[in-house]
Design an enzyme around this catalytic site. Sequence first.
Site, PDB file in Angstrom:
ATOM      1  N   GLU A   1       0.865  -1.171   0.000  1.00  0.00           N
ATOM      2  CA  GLU A   1       0.000   0.000   0.000  1.00  0.00           C
ATOM      3  C   GLU A   1       0.907   1.228   0.000  1.00  0.00           C
ATOM      4  OE1 GLU A   1      -2.688   0.533   3.317  1.00  0.00           O
ATOM      5  OE2 GLU A   1      -3.592   2.269   2.339  1.00  0.00           O
TER       6      GLU A   1
ATOM      7  N   LYS B   1       4.958   0.754   9.012  1.00  0.00           N
ATOM      8  CA  LYS B   1       4.964   2.067   8.372  1.00  0.00           C
ATOM      9  C   LYS B   1       4.375   3.136   9.275  1.00  0.00           C
ATOM     10  CE  LYS B   1       3.225   0.184   4.687  1.00  0.00           C
ATOM     11  NZ  LYS B   1       2.497  -0.002   3.435  1.00  0.00           N
TER      12      LYS B   1
ATOM     13  N   ARG C   1       5.919 -12.677   9.248  1.00  0.00           N
ATOM     14  CA  ARG C   1       6.566 -11.436   8.854  1.00  0.00           C
ATOM     15  C   ARG C   1       7.946 -11.340   9.501  1.00  0.00           C
ATOM     16  NH1 ARG C   1       4.616  -6.375   9.533  1.00  0.00           N
ATOM     17  NH2 ARG C   1       2.635  -7.013   8.703  1.00  0.00           N
TER      18      ARG C   1
HETATM   19  P1  ATP Z   1       3.207  -2.111   7.769  1.00  0.00           P
HETATM   20  O1  ATP Z   1       2.736  -2.876   8.965  1.00  0.00           O
HETATM   21  O2  ATP Z   1       4.635  -1.755   7.806  1.00  0.00           O
HETATM   22  O3  ATP Z   1       2.329  -0.966   7.396  1.00  0.00           O
HETATM   23  P2  ATP Z   1       1.834  -3.556   5.805  1.00  0.00           P
HETATM   24  O4  ATP Z   1       1.685  -5.021   5.849  1.00  0.00           O
HETATM   25  O5  ATP Z   1       0.654  -2.744   6.138  1.00  0.00           O
HETATM   26  O6  ATP Z   1       3.108  -3.187   6.627  1.00  0.00           O
HETATM   27  P3  ATP Z   1       1.840  -3.385   3.002  1.00  0.00           P
HETATM   28  O7  ATP Z   1       2.215  -2.236   2.168  1.00  0.00           O
HETATM   29  O8  ATP Z   1       0.433  -3.815   3.046  1.00  0.00           O
HETATM   30  O9  ATP Z   1       2.378  -3.060   4.438  1.00  0.00           O
HETATM   31  O10 ATP Z   1       2.785  -4.621   2.672  1.00  0.00           O
HETATM   32  C1  ATP Z   1       3.061  -5.073   1.378  1.00  0.00           C
HETATM   33  C2  ATP Z   1       3.473  -6.511   1.455  1.00  0.00           C
HETATM   34  O11 ATP Z   1       4.617  -6.654   2.283  1.00  0.00           O
HETATM   35  C3  ATP Z   1       2.374  -7.338   2.065  1.00  0.00           C
HETATM   36  O12 ATP Z   1       2.245  -8.523   1.335  1.00  0.00           O
HETATM   37  C4  ATP Z   1       2.849  -7.612   3.454  1.00  0.00           C
HETATM   38  O13 ATP Z   1       2.379  -8.833   3.912  1.00  0.00           O
HETATM   39  C5  ATP Z   1       4.375  -7.605   3.282  1.00  0.00           C
HETATM   40  N1  ATP Z   1       5.034  -7.203   4.525  1.00  0.00           N
HETATM   41  C6  ATP Z   1       4.811  -6.089   5.248  1.00  0.00           C
HETATM   42  N2  ATP Z   1       5.566  -6.076   6.356  1.00  0.00           N
HETATM   43  C7  ATP Z   1       6.298  -7.222   6.340  1.00  0.00           C
HETATM   44  C8  ATP Z   1       7.273  -7.811   7.205  1.00  0.00           C
HETATM   45  N3  ATP Z   1       7.654  -7.203   8.333  1.00  0.00           N
HETATM   46  N4  ATP Z   1       7.807  -8.990   6.851  1.00  0.00           N
HETATM   47  C9  ATP Z   1       7.439  -9.592   5.718  1.00  0.00           C
HETATM   48  N5  ATP Z   1       6.535  -9.109   4.859  1.00  0.00           N
HETATM   49  C10 ATP Z   1       5.965  -7.940   5.157  1.00  0.00           C
HETATM   50 MG    MG Z   2      -1.141  -3.204   4.954  1.00  0.00          MG
END
Ligand code: ATP
Ligand code: MG
Length: 573
Positions: free
Chosen positions: A43, A279, A269
Amino acid sequence: MKGTEPMDPTHSLLPSDFIRDIIEEDLRTNKYQGRVATRFPPEPNGYPHIGHAKSVCLNFGIASQYGGTCNLRMDDTDPSGEDQEYVNSIIRDVKWLGFDWDDRLYYASDYYEQLYQYALQLIRKGKAFVCSLSADEIREYRGTLTRPGKESPYRNRSVEESLDLFERMRAGEFEEGAHVLRAKIDIASPNITMRDPVIYRVKRAHHYRTGEKWCIYPMYDFAHCLSDSIERITHSICTLEFETNRPLYDWFLDELKVECHPRQIEFARLNLSYTVLSKRRLIELVGKRVVSGWDDPRMPTLAGIRRRGYTPEAIRDFCERIGVAKNESVIDMALLEHCVREDLNERAPRVMAVLHPLKVVIDNYPEGQVEEFDCPYHPQNSGMGSRKVPFSRVLFIEQEDFMENPAKKFFRLAPGREVRLRYGYFIKCVNVVKDPKTGEVIEVHCTYDPETRSGFAPDGRKVEATIHWVSEVHSVTAEVRLYDRLFRVPNPMGESGDFTEYLNSKSLEILKSCRVEPSLQGAARGSRFQFERVGYFCVDPVDSSGKALVFNRTVTLRDSWARISESFKKHQK
Ligand code: ATP
Ligand code: MG
């Protein structure tokens, strides 16, 4: 490393894990006609961090390993917080990591119309309804893990009424929260996700791509599975917290009888010690100006890590080493540091830089004389060539390489003691000059032995230490930024109170009057070096200039990971 080109098949160290096992099984059974299609779906509401790198390496790595494709998709279905700046950062960082999506850059926001049509389809099937409870009421009605859910009084609204209301939601007739569209699944399900989840809500916000065109936006669970299906993804890999959403993922696709039904697979993760990987938290650090920006070299963002001097190779190596698993764990920051150290050990030219200069005068070296030593850039790799390092009567050495009253086990320079200068002569300390006020040694006087230019004494005498140096008149002044971990506790989110209370106040130390050897004059931004005996450094890509060199310390030479794994091995015995 294109998503469409299989990796070298002779590569014997292809990773293997439970996700790859699933894919191989699906290939054996021809589930997707032999296709492997993955996607990385960030996102665009923040800069990517090292956790995202794990997902990038996994999705692109799998596509490449099985001759498939990996799409880059902006999962931009929530207008608040999304921005083109973040899209740009994602594109830049995934490219930097070494991956390529050809022309497959997609945006979930491009699917809004299609998603809307899917929603209409669900309503017509009697599988979705417009609910007019307030957000609080909906929460209340949905129950909890221990309290069963209660049906919405609007659940049995006629299809016609729901269609009418939903169309008017889109047309902008209602305020936020007046109505939502909900899936009609099972309010009694033990899985709360399945208790008639909201799939569309009114949101009056400007979207960075669609502007004011839409005032209703699909929820993640609805948009995500359908975006995957539209793109004909075969394996939709996501993090563990979506495990309970999988039945919903499948429900939408089954109810809508879509042609392509991807398989959702969850993995743990990445959690990394001494930092935060979210983020939302990172935005907070940027917003509160605790760091200089998203690319502050202390940030776990790829922009920050890159600016710090990490290589994409080191990040990919790290992601491969941590692997993928189904259980949550915390990876030690020392492992990441170990990976970059190993990579830079191979590729970084060696140079000399003095961070805390102490003046050394060689009393018996002729004034005005200059010699040039030919110094190889790499001890094991002669292909990296060499450079000339000038030597003269007045040098700088590291303050910590001299002790007036040497402590036990201090083998470096001290009154009466002889050491070797890296690439040069033996020098012996004969005298010191002190600041009359503070008593601090401000100048060390030495003599050199002209017979030791080769680094050895003809009479066979030995010295205990070799120290680095630069020539005073030839050296270049530089600023050096020493970085340490951003937090002083391994798990800042696990502590009581606000996570920002656990920031490491010593995470940045700026040294303004360092002296580096003249070959570094004009060093390109972003270029990386080993400062001998000190650490790995890179020319800051933002603040360094031809006039004023600025170096970032990427990592020290001390490998705490090697120590950790050593002691781990001992414990196992
Ligand atoms: P954040 O919690 O940092 O906002 P998010 O999951 O909301 O992370 P996204 O932009 O939705 O962020 O993530 C894009 C992709 O990266 C998704 O498939 C998510 O599962 C993966 N991802 C995000 N954080 C991690 C992590 N710490 N380890 C592995 N994969 C991750
Ligand atoms: Mg997300």
